[in-house]
Design a protein around this motif. Structure first.
Motif, PDB file in Angstrom:
ATOM      1  N   ILE A  50       0.825  -1.212   0.000  1.00  0.00           N
ATOM      2  CA  ILE A  50       0.000   0.000   0.000  1.00  0.00           C
ATOM      3  C   ILE A  50       0.862   1.266   0.000  1.00  0.00           C
ATOM      4  O   ILE A  50       0.608   2.192  -0.784  1.00  0.00           O
ATOM      5  CB  ILE A  50      -0.989  -0.012   1.182  1.00  0.00           C
ATOM      6  CG1 ILE A  50      -2.017  -1.144   0.989  1.00  0.00           C
ATOM      7  CG2 ILE A  50      -1.704   1.338   1.301  1.00  0.00           C
ATOM      8  CD1 ILE A  50      -2.966  -1.312   2.161  1.00  0.00           C
ATOM      9  N   PRO A  51       1.924   1.375   0.839  1.00  0.00           N
ATOM     10  CA  PRO A  51       2.773   2.574   0.764  1.00  0.00           C
ATOM     11  C   PRO A  51       3.432   2.755  -0.600  1.00  0.00           C
ATOM     12  O   PRO A  51       3.629   3.886  -1.045  1.00  0.00           O
ATOM     13  CB  PRO A  51       3.818   2.327   1.864  1.00  0.00           C
ATOM     14  CG  PRO A  51       3.143   1.409   2.823  1.00  0.00           C
ATOM     15  CD  PRO A  51       2.308   0.504   1.975  1.00  0.00           C
ATOM     16  N   SER A  53       2.086   2.011  -3.513  1.00  0.00           N
ATOM     17  CA  SER A  53       1.064   2.599  -4.370  1.00  0.00           C
ATOM     18  C   SER A  53       0.809   4.055  -4.007  1.00  0.00           C
ATOM     19  O   SER A  53       0.617   4.907  -4.882  1.00  0.00           O
ATOM     20  CB  SER A  53      -0.235   1.793  -4.258  1.00  0.00           C
ATOM     21  OG  SER A  53      -0.040   0.456  -4.674  1.00  0.00           O
ATOM     22  N   VAL A  54       0.805   4.360  -2.722  1.00  0.00           N
ATOM     23  CA  VAL A  54       0.587   5.743  -2.283  1.00  0.00           C
ATOM     24  C   VAL A  54       1.726   6.644  -2.758  1.00  0.00           C
ATOM     25  O   VAL A  54       1.498   7.731  -3.310  1.00  0.00           O
ATOM     26  CB  VAL A  54       0.441   5.806  -0.752  1.00  0.00           C
ATOM     27  CG1 VAL A  54       0.418   7.253  -0.276  1.00  0.00           C
ATOM     28  CG2 VAL A  54      -0.823   5.081  -0.301  1.00  0.00           C
ATOM     29  N   THR A 104       8.347   0.897  -0.606  1.00  0.00           N
ATOM     30  CA  THR A 104       8.038   2.322  -0.516  1.00  0.00           C
ATOM     31  C   THR A 104       9.005   3.147  -1.357  1.00  0.00           C
ATOM     32  O   THR A 104       8.597   4.092  -2.051  1.00  0.00           O
ATOM     33  CB  THR A 104       8.080   2.792   0.949  1.00  0.00           C
ATOM     34  OG1 THR A 104       7.154   2.018   1.721  1.00  0.00           O
ATOM     35  CG2 THR A 104       7.710   4.260   1.060  1.00  0.00           C
ATOM     36  N   LEU A 220      -8.347   4.604  -9.566  1.00  0.00           N
ATOM     37  CA  LEU A 220      -8.753   3.522  -8.675  1.00  0.00           C
ATOM     38  C   LEU A 220      -8.975   2.230  -9.460  1.00  0.00           C
ATOM     39  O   LEU A 220      -8.550   1.146  -9.034  1.00  0.00           O
ATOM     40  CB  LEU A 220     -10.028   3.907  -7.938  1.00  0.00           C
ATOM     41  CG  LEU A 220      -9.864   4.811  -6.714  1.00  0.00           C
ATOM     42  CD1 LEU A 220     -11.201   5.433  -6.328  1.00  0.00           C
ATOM     43  CD2 LEU A 220      -9.293   4.033  -5.538  1.00  0.00           C
ATOM     44  N   GLN A 223      -5.475   0.874 -10.521  1.00  0.00           N
ATOM     45  CA  GLN A 223      -4.680   0.393  -9.398  1.00  0.00           C
ATOM     46  C   GLN A 223      -5.223  -0.922  -8.835  1.00  0.00           C
ATOM     47  O   GLN A 223      -4.481  -1.878  -8.621  1.00  0.00           O
ATOM     48  CB  GLN A 223      -4.672   1.456  -8.287  1.00  0.00           C
ATOM     49  CG  GLN A 223      -3.907   2.707  -8.630  1.00  0.00           C
ATOM     50  CD  GLN A 223      -2.420   2.554  -8.414  1.00  0.00           C
ATOM     51  OE1 GLN A 223      -1.740   1.855  -9.156  1.00  0.00           O
ATOM     52  NE2 GLN A 223      -1.902   3.182  -7.393  1.00  0.00           N
ATOM     53  N   ILE A 346      -3.849   9.182  -4.234  1.00  0.00           N
ATOM     54  CA  ILE A 346      -5.081   8.998  -3.461  1.00  0.00           C
ATOM     55  C   ILE A 346      -5.806   7.752  -3.948  1.00  0.00           C
ATOM     56  O   ILE A 346      -6.370   6.987  -3.161  1.00  0.00           O
ATOM     57  CB  ILE A 346      -5.972  10.249  -3.587  1.00  0.00           C
ATOM     58  CG1 ILE A 346      -5.250  11.462  -3.002  1.00  0.00           C
ATOM     59  CG2 ILE A 346      -7.307  10.024  -2.885  1.00  0.00           C
ATOM     60  CD1 ILE A 346      -5.996  12.768  -3.157  1.00  0.00           C
ATOM     61  N   ALA A 348      -4.490   5.143  -4.825  1.00  0.00           N
ATOM     62  CA  ALA A 348      -3.820   3.963  -4.281  1.00  0.00           C
ATOM     63  C   ALA A 348      -4.456   3.466  -2.999  1.00  0.00           C
ATOM     64  O   ALA A 348      -4.298   2.295  -2.637  1.00  0.00           O
ATOM     65  CB  ALA A 348      -2.341   4.274  -4.025  1.00  0.00           C
ATOM     66  N   PHE A 349      -5.170   4.350  -2.312  1.00  0.00           N
ATOM     67  CA  PHE A 349      -5.854   3.888  -1.108  1.00  0.00           C
ATOM     68  C   PHE A 349      -6.907   2.840  -1.458  1.00  0.00           C
ATOM     69  O   PHE A 349      -7.330   2.056  -0.611  1.00  0.00           O
ATOM     70  CB  PHE A 349      -6.493   5.073  -0.366  1.00  0.00           C
ATOM     71  CG  PHE A 349      -5.490   5.945   0.338  1.00  0.00           C
ATOM     72  CD1 PHE A 349      -4.888   5.530   1.507  1.00  0.00           C
ATOM     73  CD2 PHE A 349      -5.128   7.173  -0.183  1.00  0.00           C
ATOM     74  CE1 PHE A 349      -3.957   6.320   2.166  1.00  0.00           C
ATOM     75  CE2 PHE A 349      -4.195   7.978   0.452  1.00  0.00           C
ATOM     76  CZ  PHE A 349      -3.605   7.551   1.635  1.00  0.00           C
ATOM     77  N   ALA A 352      -6.088  -0.692  -0.752  1.00  0.00           N
ATOM     78  CA  ALA A 352      -6.407  -1.231   0.574  1.00  0.00           C
ATOM     79  C   ALA A 352      -7.672  -2.072   0.552  1.00  0.00           C
ATOM     80  O   ALA A 352      -7.885  -2.915   1.430  1.00  0.00           O
ATOM     81  CB  ALA A 352      -6.556  -0.090   1.579  1.00  0.00           C
TER      82      ALA A 352
END
Length: 402
Positions: A50-51, A53-54, A104, A220, A223, A346, A348-349, A352
Motif C-alpha cells: 500500500i505505501p 502505491s501511495v 516504498t 482507482l 490500481q 489517493i 492507491a488507497f 487497501a
C-alpha cells in the motif's frame, strides 16, 4: 532537436514508461511466493504494498515541480538510478519491515516518470493523441511484463531474483542515459510542437474540477485491477497453466499485452473525434464488461479481463490530451503531477480494498461491483466537461507525428 536526439529521447522515455509500471507491479506476483516462504497470509502480505502505491502517486507532485523548475532529463536520470537501486534493496529484504521499506522506495522513485515524461511527450508531439497512445503501449508492456518477469524469475531462482535482476537492468539503463546526456543526445525542447490556444478561464476551472473526479475514479480502477488480477486468476483459474506462479504470470501478461493495442486505438480516437465524447463513452462501456467478468469462472475470464483493462487504458490518451489542453505549458509538469497524485496516489488507497475484501469474504469477487460503480462515476462526471466550443477553438492536430 536533431533526428538522433529525438530518437534517443523517445527511446529512453518509452523504456522509462515500461519500467515505471513493471517495478510497481512486481510485488503483486512476488507475494504469491512469500505466502509459502514466509508463512504469512495474502491479506497481510499484500498490505505491505500500500505505501508503494501511495508514494507512486504522491511523489508525482514534487517530481513534476522539479521537472518544471530544474530539468526533465535530470529527473529521468534520477528515476532510472533510484528505481533500480530501490528494487535491488528490496531483493535483500529479510522480513516484512525490510520489504515495506524497499517497496516504498520503489514507489517514490517510480513516481517520477509520469509527471515528467508525459508533459515532455505532449510538448514535442504534433498528433498528441497518437503520441500518447504509443507511449501508453510501452506502459502496458511494463504492466504486462511484471507478472511474467516476476513469475519466471521466482520459478527459476526464487523471489529475490524478481527484484535483483530487473533492478540491475534499470541501473544499467540509468548509466547509459547519463552517457547519452553527456553526449548531447538528450535535449529538452523549449516550445510546444503543436501550440494550443489559451482556453477560457471558466473552462479551465470547470475542466480541472471534473477531471479531478474522473481521474480519481479511473486511477482507482487501474490500481485495484493491476494489483488484484494475479490473485483473481489464482482463485478462479488455478491450474490452467500448471501449478507454478509463472503460469499465473503468463495469464496476467496475456491480459495486458492484448490490451496494449487499446492505447493505440484510444490515441487515434482522441485525434479524430471530440475528446469529451471519446472519454465519456469509454468510461461507460466498461460497465457491462465488468459485469460479465464478475460472472465468469472459466478461461473466458482472461479475454474479458483484457477487454476490461483495454477499455480503461484506451481512455488515457483522451484524458491526458484534455488535461494538456487546459494547462499552460510552463505549468504542465505540476498539473500532471497533481493528476497522478489523484489517480495513483489517493487512488492507491483503493488498493487497501484488496486485502480488506479478501479478509472479509475469502475471495476477491466483491471487487467487480466496486469497479463498475467507479466506471459509472467517471462517465457521469465526464458529461460535465466543456464541450465542442473548446474543441472548435483548438488548432487541429493533423500533421504527421514527429
Amino acid at each position: 532537436m536533431s533526428r538522433h536526439s529525438g530518437f534517443a529521447t523517445t527511446a529512453f522515455a518509452s523504456v522509462a514508461h515500461t519500467y515505471s509500471h513493471l517495478f510497481t507491479l512486481l510485488y503483486a506476483t512476488v507475494v504469491l511466493s512469500l505466502e509459502r516462504d514466509w508463512g504469512m497470509g495474502y491479506a497481510e502480505l499484500i498490505a505491505l504494498s500500500i505505501p508503494l502505491s501511495v508514494m507512486f502517486g504522491l511523489g508525482a507532485l514534487p517530481a513534476g515541480w522539479l521537472g518544471d523548475r530544474w530539468s526533465a532529463s535530470g529527473m529521468i536520470a534520477v528515476f532510472f538510478l533510484g528505481t533500480g537501486a530501490a528494487s535491488m534493496l528490496t531483493g535483500f529484504a529479510t522480513g516484512p519491515a525490510g520489504m515495506l521499506a524497499g517497496l516504498t522506495l520503489i514507489g517514490l522513485f517510480a513516481s517520477i516518470y509520469h509527471p515528467v515524461g508525459i508533459p515532455w511527450l505532449v510538448k514535442r508531439a504534433v498528433n498528441r493523441g497518437r503520441a500518447l497512445g504509443i507511449n501508453g503501449v510501452f506502459g502496458s508492456i511494463g504492466t504486462a511484463g511484471a507478472a511474467l518477469v516476476a513469475g519466471l524469475l521466482i520459478d527459476l531462482s526464487g523471489w529475490r531474483a524478481a527484484f535483483l535482476v530487473p533492478g540491475a537492468v534499470c541501473l544499467a539503463t540509468g548509466i547509459l542515459f547519463l552517457f547519452a546526456m553527456r553526449g548531447g543526445l538528450i535535449v529538452e525542447g523549449a516550445e510546444d510542437a503543436a501550440p494550443t490556444p489559451k482556453p477560457e478561464a471558466g473552462d479551465v476551472k470547470r475542466a480541472f474540477f471534473v477531471l479531478s473526479v474522473t481521474m480519481l475514479c479511473t486511477g482507482l480502477i487501474y490500481q485495484v485491477t493491476s494489483v488484484a488480477m494475479p490473485k483473481i486468476f489464482e482463485e478462479r483459474l488455478a491450474g490452467t497453466l500448471g501449478d507454478g506462479i509463472a503460469g499465473i504470470g503468463v495469464l496476467v501478461t496475456v491480459v495486458y499485452a492484448a490490451s496494449a493495442v487499446a492505447n493505440m486505438i484510444g490515441g487515434e480516437l482522441a485525434d479524430r473525434y471530440d475528446l469529451k465524447r471519446v472519454y465519456v463513452v469509454l468510461q461507460l462501456v466498461q460497465i457491462p464488461v465488468i459485469v460479465i467478468g464478475f460472472m465468469l469462472v472459466s478461461q473466458a475470464l482472461v479475454g474479458v479481463a483484457a477487454l476490461m483493462v483495454g477499455i480503461n487504458t484506451a481512455a488515457a490518451p483522451a484524458e491526458n490530451a484534455l488535461l494538456a489542453r487546459y494547462t499552460p505549458a510552463k505549468w504542465r509538469g505540476r498539473a500532471f503531477g497533481a493528476k497522478f497524485v489523484l489517480s495513483l496516489g489517493i487512488g492507491a488507497f483503493g488498493v487497501a480494498l484488496v486485502p480488506v475484501l479478501h479478509k472479509l469474504f475469502g475471495h476477491l469477487d466483491a471487487l467487480f461491483p466496486v469497479l463498475a460503480v467507479l466506471a459509472l462515476g467517471a462517465g457521469l462526471a465526464g458529461l460535465s466537461l466543456p464541450g465542442r466550443r473548446a474543441r472548435q477553438a483548438a488548432i487541429p492536430l493533423t500533421a504527421p507525428a514527429e
